[in-house]
Design an enzyme around this catalytic site. Structure first.
Site, PDB file in Angstrom:
ATOM      1  NE  ARG A  99      -4.108  -1.425   2.555  1.00 41.49           N
ATOM      2  CZ  ARG A  99      -4.302  -2.623   3.118  1.00 41.49           C
ATOM      3  NH1 ARG A  99      -3.300  -3.233   3.715  1.00 41.49           N
ATOM      4  NH2 ARG A  99      -5.491  -3.190   3.105  1.00 41.49           N
TER       5      ARG A  99
ATOM      6  N   GLY B 223      -7.560   7.235  -1.729  1.00 39.30           N
ATOM      7  CA  GLY B 223      -7.976   6.795  -3.060  1.00 39.30           C
ATOM      8  C   GLY B 223      -7.134   7.317  -4.206  1.00 39.30           C
TER       9      GLY B 223
ATOM     10  CG  MET C  12      -0.829   7.776  -4.669  1.00 38.62           C
ATOM     11  SD  MET C  12       0.613   8.228  -3.721  1.00 38.62           S
ATOM     12  CE  MET C  12      -0.077   8.465  -2.101  1.00 38.62           C
TER      13      MET C  12
ATOM     14  NE  ARG D 267      -7.515   7.654   5.945  1.00 42.76           N
ATOM     15  CZ  ARG D 267      -7.513   7.198   4.700  1.00 42.76           C
ATOM     16  NH1 ARG D 267      -6.391   7.082   4.034  1.00 42.76           N
ATOM     17  NH2 ARG D 267      -8.641   6.865   4.099  1.00 42.76           N
TER      18      ARG D 267
ATOM     19  CG  HIS E 197     -13.446   7.077  -4.858  1.00 47.29           C
ATOM     20  ND1 HIS E 197     -14.016   7.912  -5.793  1.00 47.29           N
ATOM     21  CD2 HIS E 197     -12.151   7.450  -4.763  1.00 47.29           C
ATOM     22  CE1 HIS E 197     -13.092   8.746  -6.238  1.00 47.29           C
ATOM     23  NE2 HIS E 197     -11.952   8.479  -5.640  1.00 47.29           N
TER      24      HIS E 197
ATOM     25  NE  ARG F 296     -13.026  44.414  -8.023  1.00 48.15           N
ATOM     26  CZ  ARG F 296     -12.980  43.167  -7.537  1.00 48.15           C
ATOM     27  NH1 ARG F 296     -11.999  42.373  -7.867  1.00 48.15           N
ATOM     28  NH2 ARG F 296     -13.927  42.725  -6.739  1.00 48.15           N
TER      29      ARG F 296
ATOM     30  NE  ARG G 154      -8.618  48.845  -9.709  1.00 50.70           N
ATOM     31  CZ  ARG G 154      -8.664  47.597 -10.157  1.00 50.70           C
ATOM     32  NH1 ARG G 154      -7.697  46.750  -9.873  1.00 50.70           N
ATOM     33  NH2 ARG G 154      -9.680  47.175 -10.882  1.00 50.70           N
TER      34      ARG G 154
ATOM     35  CD  GLU H 242      -1.900  47.186 -10.627  1.00 53.92           C
ATOM     36  OE1 GLU H 242      -2.632  46.213 -10.832  1.00 53.92           O
ATOM     37  OE2 GLU H 242      -2.322  48.359 -10.530  1.00 53.92           O
TER      38      GLU H 242
ATOM     39  CB  SER I 128      -3.119  47.687  -2.138  1.00 58.88           C
ATOM     40  OG  SER I 128      -3.915  46.525  -2.204  1.00 58.88           O
TER      41      SER I 128
ATOM     42  N   GLY J  16      -1.229  44.217  -5.867  1.00 56.89           N
ATOM     43  CA  GLY J  16      -2.181  43.660  -6.833  1.00 56.89           C
ATOM     44  C   GLY J  16      -1.527  42.442  -7.467  1.00 56.89           C
ATOM     45  CB  THR J  17      -0.698  39.132  -6.029  1.00 54.10           C
ATOM     46  OG1 THR J  17      -2.004  38.862  -5.510  1.00 54.10           O
ATOM     47  CG2 THR J  17       0.205  39.660  -4.928  1.00 54.10           C
ATOM     48  CG  ASN J  18      -5.411  39.015  -9.393  1.00 47.76           C
ATOM     49  OD1 ASN J  18      -5.046  38.134  -8.637  1.00 47.76           O
ATOM     50  ND2 ASN J  18      -6.633  39.525  -9.352  1.00 47.76           N
ATOM     51  CG  ASP J  19      -2.694  43.438 -13.578  1.00 50.08           C
ATOM     52  OD1 ASP J  19      -3.105  42.466 -14.224  1.00 50.08           O
ATOM     53  OD2 ASP J  19      -3.161  44.579 -13.712  1.00 50.08           O
TER      54      ASP J  19
ATOM     55  CB  CYS K 296      -6.318  44.102  -3.099  1.00 45.59           C
ATOM     56  SG  CYS K 296      -5.434  44.908  -4.442  1.00 45.59           S
TER      57      CYS K 296
ATOM     58  CE1 TYR L 254      -5.519  45.556   2.498  1.00 44.70           C
ATOM     59  CE2 TYR L 254      -4.280  47.137   3.819  1.00 44.70           C
ATOM     60  CZ  TYR L 254      -4.870  46.769   2.619  1.00 44.70           C
ATOM     61  OH  TYR L 254      -4.806  47.611   1.532  1.00 44.70           O
TER      62      TYR L 254
END
Length: 878
Positions: free
Chosen positions: A93, A102, A104, A337, A456, A562, A618, A747, A766, A768-771, A833, A853
């Protein structure tokens, strides 16, 4: 001294989880506690790493060590591998350090061959049992080691049952099973092109390789990505002496939980099957009996099991999920477990364990997976609509929650309908298998014909927080034709059904839902979390409704409002378009004057909803062409409305076209080009703040005005001057005192690199981790999905960097900007943000980086509150 890769269960202990994996460490711990564990050994996770480093081969040193430990196990068991008189049979196992139920592979009854099975039948005096074990082994080995699909063998079993006129596997005779074993070997040879291996050592090495290989199977890779499990961890392999639940009516196998994994109620909960092996219970091949029925059938075994269950729960101080086997009336423990549980159960169990004085409040906060809370933050069925609906069937309530969607019959369709059509789907299956993991993740609900509460489908759905109703034997399903019948009605692909995972009821219609709220155990956990966390949690919200929802979930401000999202409605879009197609400043100002009262009203609504909490607004960010029509009829209608020539309008639209708009004329660049836009927006922000402050003198309104897409401090200086000059005029004209802050989004990588300069002008950052992610990686968030799959497959990336913050590259820029910014302005306010603000691993990074924050969507606020608390606890804070 040579490195050690293999450990007897008696050599390990529970603290060796990273080396022995969760299963191996717990088997070692149960052995040390004196529990009835079939003995064996664990091949470490480091051996798995070596296997991949050596080009997916088990090197000679590790093979020699495995053979040495087989000899040790033979001595412990008093049996010999491949021996005709007293053969040792083993299970093989997987066991990663993080539980991956389930995902492996497992092989049972290894060591059997044509000769051994004959002597095994004589020794046990039970030929039916011997050949049942052999045919199972051939099927599992073929499927797991040689990748010959289970379905070929299932068909042979079904054909045999039809031929014999029986319905259950258990009704087949010893001769039937002996014949099946021959058919299975023939099927193996036809698919593989070689005879089924008869040497037990060859079988064992093939099985160990297969378990190592399964660490990288598609379902395991997907599960790891979904649960932030690094590929570098690898899996351990557990080789354990077989005990048999399929020896007859005094034998059996089961799965049990020390508390109800759906509700959290403190009660022994589980299922078992007599004359069966473990996969029968988990795979849902037969519908099992409930654990309380074991008390009636074998009170002595039940009492022994009951005592072990609660000894284990007290030892681990958490709800346990256990596998057990009864061999000829004797109990054996195969695994324990910390059990997978629903979000509601997780909260109840944590609170109950605190009340029972088994754990502290701090430990309760740490034991809950923040991402699980998502399941409690989404709508439930509307009680009136539910009362009016009549169920068409009832089955097992395997995973709670409400699901409503269109029926699909394959996991692939569940994924495709969700991604391509934006559809909410319910996956209806005869039974699910681990290969269905991705489709199960996209489905709103899962309905199965076969399987119990520990099948499962049930276990995986509970872990995902997905509603599941299992084991509805009344359903007649035709998966090829994509139809099923229940309650006298036939449903085809695309029809709507609803599932109540708390009651097991199935409805043949769409049922209205209602919003979630925080109360009871949820509220207790959140209040404990708030005591420990040091980072504030804000929300990304553009409407008073979203803002109010976030406040109800505990948001302490808005980290991103926005303004452009307010421009797309009714009369607003007309004024925006008028502003865009204006030919001079006066025309533009005239159009902006129409928008001013609308924007002011929007901001007033948001300030009201936030009740004095900080609000970061913004300024306009997207390229202007996004507000203009693209279809001919819409262009003609707009030209008529604006009283301009269609050709002139088309020329204007063409002039705004950009080859790469996400890096084009947007963000602060709009205010540099058209300062009057920034003037109007600042006026609306400040006037709204003044109006709400007058209405609510008990609140302290301090607007935070955020300038997007800054890459050069002089840009920031220019736009900041527009803001401060406008704001100060409005405040002076109103004759009031009002503080406000001006900051920027980080950003663009250049902004992070020059954050010390930018902090001279910005009062807050702030991220802007997307851009920032988009520009650091150099690929588009909207297009990356087209090729990221290949990157996961080839192990270039393990996670989607837009969902989980890339701490190596993007994270380095964030940390650099934090240090540089604080160096210039020690009291600078720092937040995030982007979408990452609601991802637990990214929140932990933000805490370590020193942010004040995080800000996330309203429904992720409780997740962020809990994750922020766990970050403090994990890194030695409060």
């Amino acid at each position: 001294m040579a490195k050690k890769f293999v450990y007897l269960f008696s050599e390990g202990k529970g603290s060796m989880r990273e080396l022995l994996g969760g299963k191996g460490a717990n088997l070692a711990e149960m052995t040390s506690l004196g529990m009835p564990v079939p003995q064996g050994f664990t091949i470490s996770t480091e051996a798995c790493t070596e296997y991949y480093a050596d080009g997916e081969k088990i090197n000679d040193d590790i093979q020699a060590e495995i053979l040495q430990y087989i000899k040790k196990l033979e001595g412990i068991a008093g049996k010999t591998f491949g021996d005709l008189e007293n053969p040792l049979l083993v299970s093989v196992r997987s066991g990663a350090r993080a539980s991956m139920p389930g995902m492996m592979d497992t092989i049972l009854n290894l060591g059997l061959n044509d000769v051994v099975v004959e002597s095994f039948a004589k020794k046990t005096g039970n030929p039916r049992f011997a050949y049942d074990s052999y045919r199972r082994f051939i099927q599992m080995y073929s499927d797991v080691v040689m990748e010959v699909g289970k379905s070929f063998f299932e068909k042979l079993i079904d054909d045999m049952k039809t031929k014999r006129g029986v319905k259950q596997d258990t009704e087949l005779t010893a001769d039937d099973l002996k014949e099946l074993a021959e058919q299975f070997k023939a099927e193996y040879k036809s698919k593989v092109g070689a005879d089924f291996p008869s040497d037990p050592i060859d079988q064992l090495m093939g099985a160990i390789k297969a378990v190592f290989r399964s660490w990288d199977n598609p379902r395991a890779v997907y599960y790891r990505r979904m649960n932030d499990i690094p590929s570098s961890w690898g899996t351990a392999v557990n080789v354990q002496s077989m005990v048999f639940g399929n020896m007859g009516d005094t034998s059996g196998t089961g799965v049990a939980f020390s508390r109800n994994p759906s509700t959290g109620e403190p009660e022994l909960y589980g299922e078992f099957l007599m004359n069966a092996q473990g996969e029968d219970v988990v795979a849902g091949v037969r519908t099992p009996q409930t654990i309380d029925q074991l008390k009636e059938q074998n009170p002595a075994v039940y009492d022994e099991f009951y005592n072990i269950v609660y000894k284990l729960e007290d030892h681990y101080r958490d709800m346990q999920d256990m596998e057990f086997t009864i061999e000829d009336g004797k109990l054996y423990m195969l695994q324990t477990r910390n059990g997978k549980r629903t979000a509601a159960a997780a909260l109840k169990i944590a609170c109950d364990l605190v009340d029972e004085k088994k754990i502290s409040e701090k430990e309760a906060v740490s034991m809950i997976d923040p991402k699980q809370l998502d399941a409690l933050l989404h709508p439930q069925f509307d009680s009136a609509a539910l009362k009016a609906a009549a169920p068409i069937g009832t089955a097992l309530p395997a995973s709670p929650g409400a699901a409503c969607g269109q029926v699909v019959f394959t996991a692939e369709d569940a994924t495709a309908w969700t991604l391509n059509k934006g559809a909410a789907v319910v996956l209806v299956r005869l039974e699910t298998s681990p290969e269905d993991i991705e489709g199960m993740n996209y489905a709103k609900g899962i309905l199965t014909v076969r399987g119990g509460m520990t099948s499962h489908a049930a276990v995986v759905a509970r872990g995902m927080g997905t509603c599941c109703v299992a084991g509805c034997g009344e359903i007649s399903i035709d998966e090829e034709a994509k139809t099923f019948s229940l309650g006298g009605k036939t449903f085809k692909e695309g029809d709507y059904i609803s599932l109540d995972g708390s009651t097991g009821k199935i409805y043949g219609e769409a049922i209205k839902t209602t919003a979630a709220s925080i109360s009871g155990d949820f509220d207790r956990i959140m209040s404990w979390a708030d005591e420990y966390r040091t980072m504030k949690v804000r929300t990304n919200a553009d409407t008073p409704k979203d803002a109010a929802q976030a406040v109800s979930f505990g948001a302490e401000g808005i980290g991103l409002c926005r303004t452009e999202h307010m421009f797309f409605e009714g009369e607003r879009i007309a004024a925006v378009r008028e502003m865009i197609v204006s030919n001079d400043v006066e025309q533009r100002k005239k159009a902006l004057a129409k928008l001013l009262p609308i924007q002011r009203g929007d901001f007033e609504g948001i300030y009201e909803a936030m009740q004095g909490h900080p609000v970061t607004i913004r300024l306009l960010d997207p390229p202007l062409h996004e507000f203009l029509p693209t279809e001919e009829e819409d262009i003609v209608a707009l030209a008529k409305e604006m009283k301009i020539d269609v050709a002139d309008l088309k020329l204007k639209i063409t002039s705004l076209h950009e080859f790469n708009p996400m890096m084009g004329h947007r963000g602060c660049r709009l205010d540099v080009t058209y300062p009057e836009i920034g003037e109007m927006q600042t006026t609306a922000i400040i006037e709204a703040a003044i109006n709400v402050q007058k209405k609510h003198p008990e609140w302290l309104i301090v607007p935070e005005i955020m300038i997007p897409l800054v890459g050069e401090v002089k840009e920031l200086q220019y736009v900041k001057h527009i803001i401060t000059e406008t704001a100060d005029k409005v405040i002076a004209a109103a004759g009031v005192k009002l503080d406000y802050l001006v900051g920027t989004m980080i950003e663009i990588p250049r902004a992070a690199l020059t954050a010390d300069e930018i902090a001279k002008e910005a009062q807050f950052f702030s991220f802007g981790t997307n851009d920032l992610t988009q520009m650091t990686f150099g690929f588009s968030r909207d297009d990356a999905g087209n090729f990221l799959g290949a990157y996961y497959e080839k192990k270039i990336y393990e996670n989607d960097p837009f969902q989980r913050l890339d701490q190596t590259g993007v994270g380095k820029l964030v940390k650099m900007a934090v240090e540089l910014g604080k160096g210039t302005r020690p009291d600078i306010k720092l937040g995030i943000c982007g979408e990452h603000g609601g991802d637990p691993s990214s929140i932990e990074f933000c805490y370590k980086a020193g942010l004040n924050y995080v800000s996330c969507s309203p429904y992720r606020v409780p997740i962020a509150r809990l994750a922020a608390a766990q970050a403090v606890i994990k890194h030695g804070g409060k």
